[in-house]
Design a protein around this motif. Structure first.
Motif, mmCIF file in Angstrom:
data_model
loop_
_atom_site.group_PDB
_atom_site.id
_atom_site.type_symbol
_atom_site.label_atom_id
_atom_site.label_comp_id
_atom_site.label_asym_id
_atom_site.label_seq_id
_atom_site.Cartn_x
_atom_site.Cartn_y
_atom_site.Cartn_z
ATOM 1 N N SER A 36 0.835 -1.204 0.000
ATOM 2 C CA SER A 36 0.000 0.000 0.000
ATOM 3 C C SER A 36 0.869 1.252 0.000
ATOM 4 O O SER A 36 0.542 2.255 -0.642
ATOM 5 C CB SER A 36 -0.929 0.010 1.223
ATOM 6 N N GLU A 37 1.985 1.194 0.715
ATOM 7 C CA GLU A 37 2.870 2.348 0.795
ATOM 8 C C GLU A 37 3.455 2.677 -0.587
ATOM 9 O O GLU A 37 3.547 3.849 -0.979
ATOM 10 C CB GLU A 37 3.995 2.075 1.798
ATOM 11 N N GLN A 87 10.619 3.004 1.728
ATOM 12 C CA GLN A 87 9.515 2.605 2.605
ATOM 13 C C GLN A 87 9.730 3.101 4.034
ATOM 14 O O GLN A 87 10.852 3.180 4.519
ATOM 15 C CB GLN A 87 9.330 1.076 2.571
ATOM 16 N N GLN A 88 8.606 3.424 4.678
ATOM 17 C CA GLN A 88 8.660 3.913 6.050
ATOM 18 C C GLN A 88 8.034 2.938 7.042
ATOM 19 O O GLN A 88 8.079 3.164 8.244
ATOM 20 C CB GLN A 88 7.911 5.259 6.140
ATOM 21 N N THR A 89 7.446 1.880 6.510
ATOM 22 C CA THR A 89 6.779 0.912 7.388
ATOM 23 C C THR A 89 7.772 0.292 8.365
ATOM 24 O O THR A 89 7.514 0.170 9.553
ATOM 25 C CB THR A 89 6.107 -0.192 6.551
#
Length: 404
Positions: A36-37, A87-89
């Motif tokens: 989703s990111e 990515q930041q997840t």
């Protein structure tokens, strides 16, 4: 209680490894979040037409292992072709996490209530988590739902299906309320739940209100509406989109026809009725309808009132033959509602409208993700014809606007 909850309860009752159960669920949740990111970063869904020529695209993924309190999970970190996505997840190079919030959100999306989650966590960890605490953590999902209900809608659709189903929800007392659902197929043949909304009762004005909202969010052209014979619905739909046509659902008509004849006559009446909408063209269908009424209306006068003088029985025959099988019935929307009801039937009741909204949103998200890159049967063969039909009503609408 849904299947996820049942499986978890069975594991607890049998004394099996709960960590492995949660490890699998956490792995799925984090990988979904990573996908989703990237979608948000690229600003288009996988296979969406706006991605072509955008200058960047998906470029597979690489594997990483992440240690959690439930064990190691295998992550698929997505990449973009330009190498710009970060990515930041999962924080860069982090090898450990203690993210209870992700697990709670995953449970919440499975339809488990905040109170049930609090009780399960207490059994696992021995600590007390109040339902209020769980609810606060899960509020991240509310922003997803709000974004869904306010997202931009594609301007052109070949057909919109409208149908409602009743689900139990509490407002002081428990009563079943009508969940209105609108599903569309665009000129590329992609299906999408455009919106859903809960009302105390099903009514034509409710659909009209939903369509006005969709129109304000970008919907411009609809070739055809398909629905059952709800009083006033045809006029409500075409009031909002006056250039659109309407098809009454033959599946509903067949049920109503069979309900008005004796059991011994049902097989023959049904076979005769099927010949009508299975005709090759409108002229043949009208002749068969006249024959059907001559044969049966004297014995069953209500059939004449039901079928005679209707201008929306054969609208689907104005469309290419390749897609007619998808246009003479409201089965697409009705099947979605049946599936939703089946998946939510373990829920004796929803404690409030917000709870129901979240449960339905999960089903809608899965449905839209599943069909966002699939072409519905027949539509790929007649894409040019459908685009020409949309262009015609679009041009006529523009002409009307210019003269106002």
């Amino acid at each position: 209680m849904n299947n996820f909850n049942k499986e978890l309860m069975q594991i607890l009752a049998q004394g099996l490894d709960v960590n492995e159960f949660f490890r699998r669920q956490l792995e799925i949740a984090v990988n979904d979040l990573l996908k989703s990111e990237l979608t948000v970063f690229l600003d288009y869904e996988k296979w969406e037409y706006k991605g072509y020529g955008s200058g960047n695209s998906r470029n597979g993924f690489y594997h990483r292992n992440l240690k959690t309190k439930f064990g190691s999970i295998n992550l698929q970190i997505p990449r973009d072709r330009a190498g710009e996505f970060k990515q930041q997840t999962i924080k860069a190079y982090a090898r450990n996490t203690d993210n209870l919030e992700n697990m709670i959100i995953t449970l919440y999306k499975k339809g488990i209530t905040t109170r049930e989650i609090a009780e399960l966590l207490e059994k696992i960890y021995g600590n007390h988590y109040s339902p209020a605490t769980i609810s606060n953590i899960s509020k991240v999902m509310e922003s997803e739902i709000e974004a869904y209900h306010n997202r931009k809608i594609k301007k052109d659709f070949v057909v919109l299906y409208c149908d409602a189903t009743y689900l139990p929800v509490r407002r002081d007392s428990v009563s079943k309320e009508a969940l209105h659902v609108i599903i569309g197929i665009d000129p590329n043949g992609n299906k999408e739940v455009l919106d859903y909304s809960l009302f105390p009762e099903e009514s034509a004005n409710n659909y009209k209100e939903m369509l006005k909202e969709l129109k304000s969010r970008g919907l411009e052209n609809v070739l055809l509406f398909v629905s059952d014979g709800l009083v006033g619905l045809k006029d409500a739909l075409t009031d909002v989109f006056p250039k659109s046509k309407h098809q009454t659902c033959w599946t509903h008509l067949m049920r109503n026809i069979e309900n008005r004849v004796r059991a011994k006559d049902k097989p023959e009446v049904a076979n005769d009725a099927k010949l009508i909408y299975r005709s090759e063209d409108i002229e043949t269908a009208e002749k068969r309808l006249a024959e059907f009424l001559r044969k049966w209306s004297k014995k069953y006068p209500k059939l004449r009132k039901m079928l005679e003088g209707k201008d929306n029985l054969f609208t689907f025959m104005l469309f290419p033959k390749a897609i007619r099988r998808s246009l003479y019935t409201n089965n697409i929307c009705e099947n979605f509602n049946k599936d939703a009801k089946r998946k939510l039937k373990q829920k004796v009741q929803f404690p409030n409208e917000e709870s129901l909204d979240k449960a339905i949103y999960v089903l809608v998200s899965k449905y839209n993700n599943k069909f966002s890159d699939r072409t519905h049967i027949g539509f790929g063969l007649v894409k040019y014809e459908l685009n020409m039909m949309i262009e015609q009503i679009s041009d006529s609408t523009d002409t009307i606007k210019s003269t106002i």
